[in-house]
Design an enzyme around this catalytic site. Structure first.
Site, mmCIF file in Angstrom:
data_model
loop_
_atom_site.group_PDB
_atom_site.id
_atom_site.type_symbol
_atom_site.label_atom_id
_atom_site.label_comp_id
_atom_site.label_asym_id
_atom_site.label_seq_id
_atom_site.Cartn_x
_atom_site.Cartn_y
_atom_site.Cartn_z
ATOM 1 N N VAL A 30 0.843 -1.208 0.000
ATOM 2 C CA VAL A 30 0.000 0.000 0.000
ATOM 3 C C VAL A 30 0.877 1.257 0.000
ATOM 4 O O VAL A 30 0.675 2.181 -0.808
ATOM 5 C CB VAL A 30 -0.952 0.014 1.224
ATOM 6 C CG1 VAL A 30 -1.655 1.359 1.334
ATOM 7 C CG2 VAL A 30 -1.969 -1.105 1.126
ATOM 8 N N THR A 105 -1.347 -3.729 9.750
ATOM 9 C CA THR A 105 -2.254 -3.836 10.904
ATOM 10 C C THR A 105 -2.637 -5.307 11.023
ATOM 11 O O THR A 105 -3.726 -5.702 10.608
ATOM 12 C CB THR A 105 -3.526 -2.969 10.708
ATOM 13 O OG1 THR A 105 -4.064 -3.236 9.407
ATOM 14 C CG2 THR A 105 -3.219 -1.508 10.834
ATOM 15 N N GLU A 169 -4.585 -5.888 -5.207
ATOM 16 C CA GLU A 169 -3.239 -6.338 -5.569
ATOM 17 C C GLU A 169 -3.275 -6.768 -7.031
ATOM 18 O O GLU A 169 -4.242 -7.374 -7.486
ATOM 19 C CB GLU A 169 -2.802 -7.512 -4.680
ATOM 20 C CG GLU A 169 -2.525 -7.062 -3.268
ATOM 21 C CD GLU A 169 -1.959 -8.170 -2.396
ATOM 22 O OE1 GLU A 169 -1.311 -9.091 -2.903
ATOM 23 O OE2 GLU A 169 -2.181 -8.089 -1.175
ATOM 24 N N CYS A 274 -6.550 -9.004 2.759
ATOM 25 C CA CYS A 274 -7.571 -8.024 3.166
ATOM 26 C C CYS A 274 -8.905 -8.636 3.582
ATOM 27 O O CYS A 274 -9.354 -8.418 4.705
ATOM 28 C CB CYS A 274 -7.798 -7.045 2.023
ATOM 29 S SG CYS A 274 -6.286 -6.247 1.504
ATOM 30 N N LYS A 277 -9.042 -10.751 6.907
ATOM 31 C CA LYS A 277 -8.726 -9.918 8.070
ATOM 32 C C LYS A 277 -9.833 -8.877 8.302
ATOM 33 O O LYS A 277 -10.313 -8.701 9.426
ATOM 34 C CB LYS A 277 -7.386 -9.215 7.798
ATOM 35 C CG LYS A 277 -6.834 -8.410 8.921
ATOM 36 C CD LYS A 277 -5.337 -8.174 8.719
ATOM 37 C CE LYS A 277 -4.994 -7.218 7.607
ATOM 38 N NZ LYS A 277 -5.048 -5.807 7.964
#
Ligand code: UGA
Length: 453
Positions: A30, A105, A169, A274, A277
Site C-alpha cells: 500500500v 495492521t 493487488e 484483506c 482480516k
C-alpha cells in the site's frame, strides 16, 4: 472503464498543480503504491521503511513484490528525483506537509486489527512533524483510529485524517490513478481538502466525511465484496444440488442493473491479505460496539464451508468421498497465490487446501508462476513439505488428481494431451472454472468445476 496499466505507462507522469511534499511511512504494497503514484502525479515523495534491506532494494530501483507497472513507474519517478527512500519513520516526516501512515495492521487473536505498528509510527513522527502538517491513516485501521492516532501524536497543530485505500493487488496502480472514488474522513474540512488536492487531475467522485464514517466505508466495502463472493459460492453449491449451471445463473442475475455482474465469479473462497482480516475485524468492531453483525459472520462461515467443499471435491474426484485417508495419493496443484497477478500467499485458498490435503496424507507437487526453488524463508514456512515444480506439466507428473487453484491465464492454455500423459490418474478439479469441461473430457480426463453442470 479503467485504463490498463500499459495505457498508464504510455501516458507518462504528470505535473502537479499543487506540488506537495509527501512522506509515506511503510513501503509495503500500500505504502509503495501510494508513494510511487503520488510521485507520478507530480509530488515530491519520501518513502520510509524500518527494513534496511527493503530500503536498499528500493533505492536500487527494484520492487520487492509482484505489482504490474510499479517497477516501471518507480524507474521513471526516481529518475527525475521525485521519490527517495529512507530508513525510519522520522525521515519521511520531517520535511513533509502530508504524511501517510501505511504500515501493517496484523490480526490479533480475537479478530481485531492490531494498531501497534500504526501507533509506533505515530510516536516516531510526532516530534519531527512540521507545524501544520497533516497525518493520513492509509492502512486499514479500526474505526476510531484517526482520533486514536491524533491522541498519540498529541499536538494541537497536527490534524489526523482517514483516507482509505481501495487497491486490488495486481491492479493497484490502475486503482490508485483511476479510482472509483477518493474518500477522506476528517474533523477539519480544510485538512480534508488539502489531502484531496493531492489527487488533483484524477477524474473521480470525491467524498469528505467524518473520520469514523470514512473508516467504516473501508470495512463496509470489503465486507460487501466478500459477501458477493460468498453469495455466489453459495449459489454455486445450490446449482450443483439442483443441476443448474452457475455461469448461466450469474449471467441471468447480473443483467439486473441493481445487482451487476462484477465480482460474482465462483471459486475456492476468498483469500488474501484483506478480505479475511477485514471481515473478521468488522464482526469484532460491531461486537465491541454492541451489534451482532450476524450477516458478516455468515459470509465468513460460507467462505470456510467453500474451502472445505474444495477438499471434498478432490476426495470425490478420487472416488474417496467416504474416506479421510489420502495416504499414497498424489495431488498436482496449479497455482499457490491467493489470486492471479500477485505473488502473495497470505490466506491463499490454495495453501489452505494443500494443508488440509496433507493432513489427510496426500502428497503435493505444486506449480505457480511466481514461486520457484529455492524458497525464501517466508515461503518455506508457508509451503514447507510440498514439492515445487518448474512447470504445470511437471506438477501433474504421476498425479492422481490435478487441482487448478489459482486463475493464472497460462493455465487456460494447458497442453491437456501432455497433462493426461503425465498423470497416473485422470481427474481434474477446476476450482476457478478456468477450463472448458467438454474439452477436458475429450482428452480422456474427468472434470469437476464449481457450480457447473
Ligand atoms: C481487496 C479489494 O478488492 C480492494 O478494493 C481493497 O482495497 C483491498 O482488498 C484491500 O483492502 O486492501 P485484494 O485483496 O487485492 O483487494 O483482492 P481481490 O481482487 O478483491 O480478491 C479477493 C479474493 O476474492 C481473492 O481470493 C479472489 O480470488 C476472490 N474473488 C474475487 C473471487 O473468488 N471471486 C470474484 O468474483 C472476485
Amino acid at each position: 472503464m479503467k485504463p490498463d496499466v500499459k495505457a498508464v505507462l504510455e501516458a507518462g507522469p504528470r505535473s502537479a498543480v499543487h506540488r506537495t511534499r509527501v512522506g509515506v511511512v511503510g513501503s509495503g504494497y500500500v505504502g509503495l503504491t501510494t508513494g510511487v503514484c503520488l510521485a507520478w502525479l507530480g509530488h515530491d515523495v519520501v518513502c520510509a521503511d524500518i527494513d534496511v534491506d527493503r530500503v536498499e532494494t528500493l533505492r536500487a530501483g527494484r520492487v520487492p513484490f509482484v505489482e504490474a507497472g510499479l517497477a516501471e513507474m518507480l524507474t521513471v519517478v526516481a529518475g527525475v528525483g521525485r521519490i527517495r527512500f529512507e530508513v525510519g519513520a522520522a525521515a519521511a516526516a520531517e520535511a513533509s506537509d502530508i504524511v501517510f501512515i501505511a504500515v501493517p495492521t496484523p490480526q490479533d487473536d480475537d479478530g481485531s486489527a492490531d494498531l501497534a505498528y500504526v501507533r509506533a509510527a505515530a510516536r516516531q513522527i510526532a516530534p519531527v512533524l512540521k507545524s501544520g502538517a497533516i497525518v493520513v491513516n492509509k492502512s486499514t485501521v479500526p474505526v476510531g483510529s484517526a482520533r486514536d492516532v491524533a491522541g498519540v501524536i498529541a499536538r494541537e497543530d497536527i490534524v489526523v485524517v482517514s483516507n482509505p485505500e481501495f487497491l486490488r493487488e495486481g491492479n493497484a496502480v490502475v486503482d490508485f490513478l483511476s479510482p472509483d472514488r477518493v474518500v477522506v474522513g476528517a474533523d477539519d474540512r480544510g485538512a480534508a481538502e488539502r489531502v484531496l488536492a493531492l489527487y488533483h487531475g484524477i477524474e473521480t467522485e470525491t467524498l469528505i466525511t467524518d473520520p469514523v464514517s470514512s473508516e467504516t466505508i473501508k470495512y463496509a466495502a470489503n465486507g460487501f465484496l466478500a459477501m458477493k463472493i460468498s453469495f455466489v459460492n453459495a449459489v454455486a453449491a445450490m446449482c450443483e444440488a439442483v443441476g443448474a449451471d452457475v455461469a448461466d445463473v450469474v449471467r441471468g442475475v447480473g443483467l439486473d442493473h441493481r445487482i451487476g455482474s462484477a465480482f460474482l465469479n465462483p471459486g475456492p473462497g476468498w483469500g488474501g491479505s484483506c478480505f479475511p482480516k477485514d471481515s473478521r475485524a468488522l464482526v469484532k468492531i460491531a461486537e465491541d460496539h454492541g451489534y451482532d453483525f450476524s450477516m458478516m459472520r455468515g459470509v465468513i462461515e460460507v467462505n470456510d464451508q467453500q474451502r472445505r467443499r474444495m477438499v471434498h471435491k478432490v476426495r470425490s474426484a478420487l472416488g474417496r468421498s467416504d474416506s479421510h485417508d489420502l495416504s499414497g495419493v498424489r495431488v498436482g496443484v496449479l497455482g499457490l497465490t491467493f489470486k492471479a497477478g500477485t505473488d502473495d500467499l497470505r490466506e491463499s485458498p490454495s495453501v489452505a487446501m494443500i494443508d488440509s490435503l496433507r493432513q489427510l496424507g496426500a502428497e503435493i507437487r505444486a506449480h505457480d508462476p511466481t514461486v520457484s526453488n529455492p524458497l525464501d524463508d517466508v515461503r518455506a514456512r508457508v509451503l514447507g513439505g510440498i514439492s515445487i515444480a518448474a512447470t504445470a506439466i511437471e506438477a501433474a507428473a504421476d498425479a492422481d488428481v490435478v487441482v487448478i487453484a489459482t486463475e493464472w491465464p497460462e493455465y487456460r492454455e494447458l497442453d491437456l494431451d501432455a497433462m493426461a500423459a503425465a498423470m497416473v490418474g485422470s481427474a481434474i478439479v477446476d476450482t476457478r472454472n478456468l477450463l472448458d469441461p467438454e474439452t477436458v473430457r475429450s482428452h480422456g480426463l474427468s472434470y469437476d468445476g464449481v457450480g457447473r453442470r
